[in-house]
Scaffold this motif. Structure first.
Motif, PDB file in Angstrom:
ATOM      1  N   THR A 164       0.833  -1.315  -0.237  1.00  0.00           N
ATOM      2  CA  THR A 164       0.008   0.077  -0.100  1.00  0.00           C
ATOM      3  C   THR A 164       0.306   1.085   0.268  1.00  0.00           C
ATOM      4  O   THR A 164       0.665   2.269  -0.690  1.00  0.00           O
ATOM      5  CB  THR A 164      -1.204   0.093   0.904  1.00  0.00           C
ATOM      6  OG1 THR A 164      -1.809  -1.330   0.983  1.00  0.00           O
ATOM      7  CG2 THR A 164      -1.792   1.057   1.787  1.00  0.00           C
ATOM      8  N   PHE A 165       1.905   1.107   0.921  1.00  0.00           N
ATOM      9  CA  PHE A 165       2.927   2.191   1.237  1.00  0.00           C
ATOM     10  C   PHE A 165       4.149   2.690   0.287  1.00  0.00           C
ATOM     11  O   PHE A 165       4.470   0.906   1.089  1.00  0.00           O
ATOM     12  CB  PHE A 165       2.471   3.069   2.352  1.00  0.00           C
ATOM     13  CG  PHE A 165       1.515   3.748   2.154  1.00  0.00           C
ATOM     14  CD1 PHE A 165       1.588   4.781   1.649  1.00  0.00           C
ATOM     15  CD2 PHE A 165       0.734   3.213   3.662  1.00  0.00           C
ATOM     16  CE1 PHE A 165      -0.453   5.618   1.504  1.00  0.00           C
ATOM     17  CE2 PHE A 165      -1.172   3.840   3.975  1.00  0.00           C
ATOM     18  CZ  PHE A 165      -0.789   5.145   2.905  1.00  0.00           C
ATOM     19  N   VAL A 166       4.660   2.431  -0.572  1.00  0.00           N
ATOM     20  CA  VAL A 166       6.029   1.881  -0.224  1.00  0.00           C
ATOM     21  C   VAL A 166       7.625   2.197   0.758  1.00  0.00           C
ATOM     22  O   VAL A 166       7.972   1.512   1.190  1.00  0.00           O
ATOM     23  CB  VAL A 166       6.683   2.711  -1.738  1.00  0.00           C
ATOM     24  CG1 VAL A 166       7.270   4.446  -1.012  1.00  0.00           C
ATOM     25  CG2 VAL A 166       8.050   2.025  -1.834  1.00  0.00           C
ATOM     26  N   ASN A 167       7.105   3.036   1.646  1.00  0.00           N
ATOM     27  CA  ASN A 167       7.974   3.620   2.598  1.00  0.00           C
ATOM     28  C   ASN A 167       7.410   3.022   4.353  1.00  0.00           C
ATOM     29  O   ASN A 167       7.745   3.737   5.825  1.00  0.00           O
ATOM     30  CB  ASN A 167       8.334   4.770   3.097  1.00  0.00           C
ATOM     31  CG  ASN A 167       7.403   6.266   2.857  1.00  0.00           C
ATOM     32  OD1 ASN A 167       5.372   5.311   2.561  1.00  0.00           O
ATOM     33  ND2 ASN A 167       7.141   6.763   3.170  1.00  0.00           N
ATOM     34  N   SER A 168       6.197   2.307   3.802  1.00  0.00           N
ATOM     35  CA  SER A 168       5.246   2.234   5.346  1.00  0.00           C
ATOM     36  C   SER A 168       5.001   0.644   5.269  1.00  0.00           C
ATOM     37  O   SER A 168       4.233   0.879   3.995  1.00  0.00           O
ATOM     38  CB  SER A 168       4.448   3.025   5.606  1.00  0.00           C
ATOM     39  OG  SER A 168       4.087   2.637   6.960  1.00  0.00           O
ATOM     40  N   ARG A 208       2.088   0.594   7.304  1.00  0.00           N
ATOM     41  CA  ARG A 208       1.217   1.020   7.956  1.00  0.00           C
ATOM     42  C   ARG A 208      -0.525   0.946   6.636  1.00  0.00           C
ATOM     43  O   ARG A 208      -0.241   0.217   5.428  1.00  0.00           O
ATOM     44  CB  ARG A 208       0.528   2.372   8.086  1.00  0.00           C
ATOM     45  CG  ARG A 208       1.197   2.497   9.529  1.00  0.00           C
ATOM     46  CD  ARG A 208       1.221   4.480  10.131  1.00  0.00           C
ATOM     47  NE  ARG A 208       0.206   4.824   9.565  1.00  0.00           N
ATOM     48  CZ  ARG A 208      -0.121   6.111   9.502  1.00  0.00           C
ATOM     49  NH1 ARG A 208       0.567   7.400   9.890  1.00  0.00           N
ATOM     50  NH2 ARG A 208      -1.344   7.113   9.616  1.00  0.00           N
ATOM     51  N   ASP A 264      -4.086   2.308   5.073  1.00  0.00           N
ATOM     52  CA  ASP A 264      -4.211   3.060   4.479  1.00  0.00           C
ATOM     53  C   ASP A 264      -6.144   3.188   5.200  1.00  0.00           C
ATOM     54  O   ASP A 264      -6.900   3.359   5.175  1.00  0.00           O
ATOM     55  CB  ASP A 264      -4.794   2.865   3.050  1.00  0.00           C
ATOM     56  CG  ASP A 264      -5.245   4.427   2.253  1.00  0.00           C
ATOM     57  OD1 ASP A 264      -5.253   5.236   3.703  1.00  0.00           O
ATOM     58  OD2 ASP A 264      -5.912   4.258   1.388  1.00  0.00           O
TER      59      ASP A 264
END
Lengths: 843, 145
Positions: free
Chosen positions: A811-815, A817, A819
């Motif tokens: 979902t996120f390249v850097n986390s 978490r 959404d």
């Protein structure tokens, strides 16, 4: 005035129509709109009006409901199963078969005709039928059961249609004709001879010059037909189709003027000798002629209705009996003076015995005007010749140019379509003039499909499509419009051209394609189109990194993006058949990930609301439970809907579920210009709605019927009957070829329905390519399909087994978490995305 | 690419160590490291969380720089722009929204189909193979949410 029923009391002019056939029905449709006119219809047949022209399709699985002409206007009162037996002209009343007496101001006779049964001894024996109504067809079908041989008496147009029906029923079929040739009314001797050869080659025996004396008990069959020349023929079933006779008894009994050989005499306003009584259709005699085709009948209906509306600007002045049809698979057309009987006429004839083509034109004595023509085996020139005759165009210096083969592939002689006047009728089914087509082009209809949808031209029999195309192109050329068929600004090619480039040059990457054949970086139009072509040509896994930038998000993540950016998942449920265990597994996965669950129209289950990172987790569980991807995200084969078929249904004829599963598993994963939907019905009750699908299969007693190019959705289109009585292997072979030809030649995002409508030559052309292999493509198409089938892999299985491919499902390249900007609301026990006003409350 | 954007352009790896910027000077900007440059496949967007903002990052084939725009699509109000197809239209570098297909200029954030709509853009730079994004300071006047 004393009105017969309270319901009609608002109308001050009562019209009674006798006969509820095609022409009567058309008249009622037109007359019901006229203010102050009340319409009452009496039809003796036990059903509403139906399409008699396509009656033979009843045998091919078309139901009585399909043939029905639609409900009559509400303003009209229709009495079905009640005929009229007497007219009292003085009292202006009719007496019905149920003894009812009804008053009229205007009486319209649309009693049609009856089939002529020659006075042969034994004609009333069982299993001897006329060929006119749905009830006759039911009788013929019943008699065919347990029979092996069928005879049609009559070698005319209807007789040959009947012969086709018997042949399709699996009977050894014979045609017995009194005259020396087939279709003597429409064809000259040469055309009749060519037709006879072709009909025989198709397995129908033709006996001409035969005078049937009697029908008696047979030895090997039910009947024995004995002829005047001392020969005989054994048969189980006899169908009489020896012409029609006008039904004029009512008029005759009422003292109206009738012709010597029958027919109610009418004038240009369709008025009989009693001005309060009109006659239209096949019962009417104008200028000594009966018009046994539906188009002149409709014309009479129009004239009669106009007269009622006090509009005498239209008149019936006879009709051209030119006709074009396909009989037993043979194209036949007759135009104007087909026999060359006009004074001073001379003819040109072209015969190709190898390809079995016969063309003849009749020209006037100066050689400057066309009087008539006969075409057998190739009727592509019908529209052009008909217009040349009707518009009295001056013929070229060498008139034979009209029928000689144009090997350069050109259409009508250059400039010829330009010389047609604006009022020239191009589409005779829907009466569309050249002027109307030109006007549509001026208003922006720049493709055949667009012209079709705004003028209805070429949407009836489709025979005028080539002519419509020529008018379209001539007008575009005149306007100086260069038709831009480029895919987008990056490629000066159509999708079809790109497909050929990719396949012919072995191109496997977008970089190579755009470098060699395009410009710029590409866009969201050409990139997915290229990806679809690569997939269809090479069946590369769509998740290969080199293709990743080409895929739109659905193909990229192998799921369907929904309006809030989450995805839905549709596992394949082939044929809609699912075990309880799998159903439970689906439910458990949906519950675990809190997915909104809905049954789709394609008999599958859609799970909504997954985030990108959840997709591989969900799929790992689904694959463990035995599921594979359903390709709902791709321009690809979606589902094969089916009814339960012969396995459970008391009406089922064949195993529709088994065939649906077989088809779905065969074509799953096939990438195409647009999505493809299929269905298989186990009998002609058609519970799977196969006739609204790209490929529809319907079981009949004699095998599978194949329908193609149907569509539901925004622009519904009834599928066309493509082939009948197929065995399993032939069915699959035809679908293979059909699908691959579509994949090869359709434009981007063009469903099969629009694709077919835009093919020059339409359905007939498609049949010739797919069934008759006229382009010699069949083997190649089958081989390409075999490659796609052999290299099928479940894309989701491949994805979850490949760490590199799994990288993209973040979902996120850097986390890590999730959404948490997504907001859901619970409704009816499930969650759904919040609407904007609900978001405002939440925040 | 036009002249003004190249002057303001986010920097490629070659010049990343000493970014030259007009307007606010480099040391006024708060740079947030996001991911390694290798995590970006050319012409395929990714979504990053910068503080609480969702940002769409794009690396284009043949270009060294990284483009960053707000991930929220102003038409669908969904965070989807990282998942659009990138390309060029009339010489502008664009991404197409996967929901309703409008195109957004990657350099200016403006919408090609509707001049009244745009998305925020962010400055980026690549330092030692890592992509950094300028937080708290946007390059365009985005009409984000």
């Amino acid at each position: 005035m004393d009105l017969p029923s309270g319901q009609s009391s608002v109308a001050d002019h009562q019209v009674v129509v006798v006969g509820n056939g095609m022409v009567g029905h058309r008249f009622v449709e037109l007359a019901a709109d006229i203010p102050g006119v009340g319409v009452t219809v009496f039809g003796e047949e036990p059903r509403g009006a139906y399409d008699r022209v396509h009656l033979s399709e009843y045998f091919a699985g078309t139901s009585a409901d399909d043939l029905a002409l639609g409900t009559p206007p509400e303003a009209a009162t229709v009495h079905i199963g009640e005929g009229v037996q007497e007219i009292d002209r003085d009292a202006k009343t009719v007496t019905t078969t149920q003894g009812r007496i009804v008053e009229y101001d205007t009486l319209v006779l649309a009693t049609g005709s009856y089939p002529f049964v020659p006075p042969i001894e034994g004609r009333d024996r069982p299993h001897c039928h006329p060929y006119r109504t749905i009830e006759d067809l039911d009788g013929i079908q019943a008699s065919g059961v347990g029979g092996a041989v069928g005879v049609v008496v009559g070698g005319g147009l209807l007789g040959l249609e009947a012969a086709n029906a018997l042949k399709n029923m699996g009977l050894a079929t014979h045609v017995v004709e009194f005259a020396p040739g087939l279709m003597g009314t429409q064809l000259d001797d040469g055309g009749g001879t060519m037709l006879r050869g072709m009909v025989k080659k198709l397995g129908v025996e033709v006996h001409t010059g035969k005078n049937t004396l009697r029908i008696v008990d047979g030895e090997s069959s039910r009947h024995r037909m004995e002829f005047a020349d001392d020969t005989a023929l054994e048969t189980d079933l006899v169908v009489f189709s020896a012409g029609i006779r006008p039904r004029d008894e009512l008029a005759r009994d009422a003292g109206l003027e009738v012709g010597e050989r029958g027919g109610i005499v009418i004038d240009e306003g369709c008025r009989t000798s009693d001005p309060n009584i009109l006659a239209i259709g096949e019962c009417a005699l104008y200028d000594g002629r009966i018009f046994g085709l539906v188009a002149p009948g409709y014309e009479m209906a129009k004239v009669a209705a106009a007269g009622l509306a006090q509009d005498d600007s239209v008149a019936f002045r006879g009709a051209d009996m030119s006709t074009k049809l396909k009989l037993l698979g043979v194209d036949v057309a007759s135009i104007g003076d087909a026999h060359g009987r006009s004074r001073g006429a001379s003819t040109y004839t072209y015969i190709d015995e190898r390809e079995r083509v016969y063309k003849r034109i009749v020209v006037n004595k100066t050689g400057k005007k066309l009087l008539g023509a006969v075409l057998v085996g190739d009727t592509a020139d019908y529209g052009m010749l008909l217009q040349t005759m009707r518009s009295e165009l001056t013929l070229p210096k060498h008139p034979d140019a009209l029928i000689l083969p144009r090997r350069d592939g050109g259409g009508m002689p250059a400039g010829a379509v330009d010389s047609l006047p604006d009022e020239a009728q191009i589409c005779s089914c829907h009466d569309v003039s050249k002027g109307a087509i030109v006007a549509a082009v001026c208003e922006g209809a720049t493709t055949l499909g667009a012209v079709r949808s705004c003028t209805k031209a070429a949407t009836g029999c489709g025979g005028c499509a080539p002519l419509v195309t020529q008018v379209l192109n001539a007008e575009l050329e005149r306007q100086g419009v260069e038709i831009n068929t480029d895919l987008c600004e990056h490629f000066p090619h159509t999708r079809q051209e790109l497909y050929h480039l990719v396949r012919a040059r072995g191109i496997t990457t977008f970089a190579e394609l755009i470098e060699k054949h395009g410009r710029g970086r590409g866009c969201d139009i050409c990139k997915p189109a290229a990806a679809s072509i690569f997939a269809a040509c090479w069946n590369d896994h769509v998740l290969r990194p080199k293709h990743a930038p080409l895929q739109d998000t659905n193909d990229h993540f192998l799921a369907n993006m929904q309006k809030n950016g989450t995805y839905s998942i549709v596992p394949r449920v082939a044929g809609g058949e699912i075990t309880p265990d799998k159903l439970i597994a689906l439910g458990q996965v949906a519950k675990k990930y809190d997915l909104y669950t809905k049954i789709t129209g394609g008999q599958r289950i859609d799970l909504f609301g997954a985030q990108v990172h959840e997709l591989p987790l969900i799929w790992r569980e689904l694959i463990d439970a035995g599921f594979e991807t359903g390709h709902a995200y791709g321009k690809a084969v979606r589902t094969v809907k089916s009814c339960v078929g012969s396995t459970w249904c008391r009406y089922g004829v064949l195993d529709s579920v088994g065939m649906a599963i077989h088809i779905e598993n065969r074509y799953k994963g096939l990438r195409a210009p647009h999505k493809l939907k299929f269905a298989v019905s186990g009998c002609t009750r058609e519970c799977a709605e196969a006739q609204s699908k790209d490929v529809g299969v319907i079981a009949t007693e004699i095998g599978w019927n194949l329908y193609v190019c149907g569509n539901g959705g925004m622009r519904p289109r009834h599928a066309d009957l493509f082939a009948t009585g197929l065995d399993d292997a032939t069915l699959i072979q035809l679908i293979d070829r059909f699908l691959m030809f579509y994949v090869r030649t359709a434009d981007r995002l063009q469903r099969t329905s629009v694709w077919m409508e835009n093919l020059e030559g339409g359905l007939d052309y498609l049949k010739s390519v797919v069934i008759d292999d006229s382009l010699g493509l069949a083997a190649g198409l089958e081989a390409e399909m075999a490659h796609v089938i052999d290299t099928y892999k479940c894309e989701w299985k491949a994805a979850i087994e490949d760490e590199e491919k799994l990288q993209r499902f973040r979902t996120f390249v850097n986390s890590n978490r999730t959404d948490d900007s997504l907001v859901f609301v619970r409704e009816r026990g499930q969650r759904r995305p919040a609407f904007a006003d609900e978001l405002a409350v939440e925040v | 690419m036009n002249a003004s954007s190249s002057a303001n352009a986010p920097c490629g790896p070659e010049e990343g160590e000493t970014p030259s910027l007009q307007g606010p000077t480099a040391d006024m900007i708060d740079w947030t490291p996001v991911c390694s440059l290798d995590a970006l496949i050319p012409d395929v967007g990714v979504r990053a969380l910068v503080g609480e903002e969702q940002v769409a990052l794009f690396r284009l084939s043949g270009l060294g720089e990284v483009f960053a725009i707000d991930a929220f699509d102003p038409f669908s109000k969904a965070p989807v722009l990282s998942r659009g197809i990138v390309g060029d239209l009339n010489g502008q570098l664009v991404v197409a929204s996967p929901i309703f297909k409008q195109h957004f200029n990657l350099e200016t954030g403006s919408c090609l189909e509707d001049a009244a709509m745009s998305v925020r853009t962010y400055q980026t730079r690549v330092v030692a193979g890592r992509v950094e994004i300028a937080s708290g300071l946007s390059r365009g006047n985005g009409e984000g949410r």
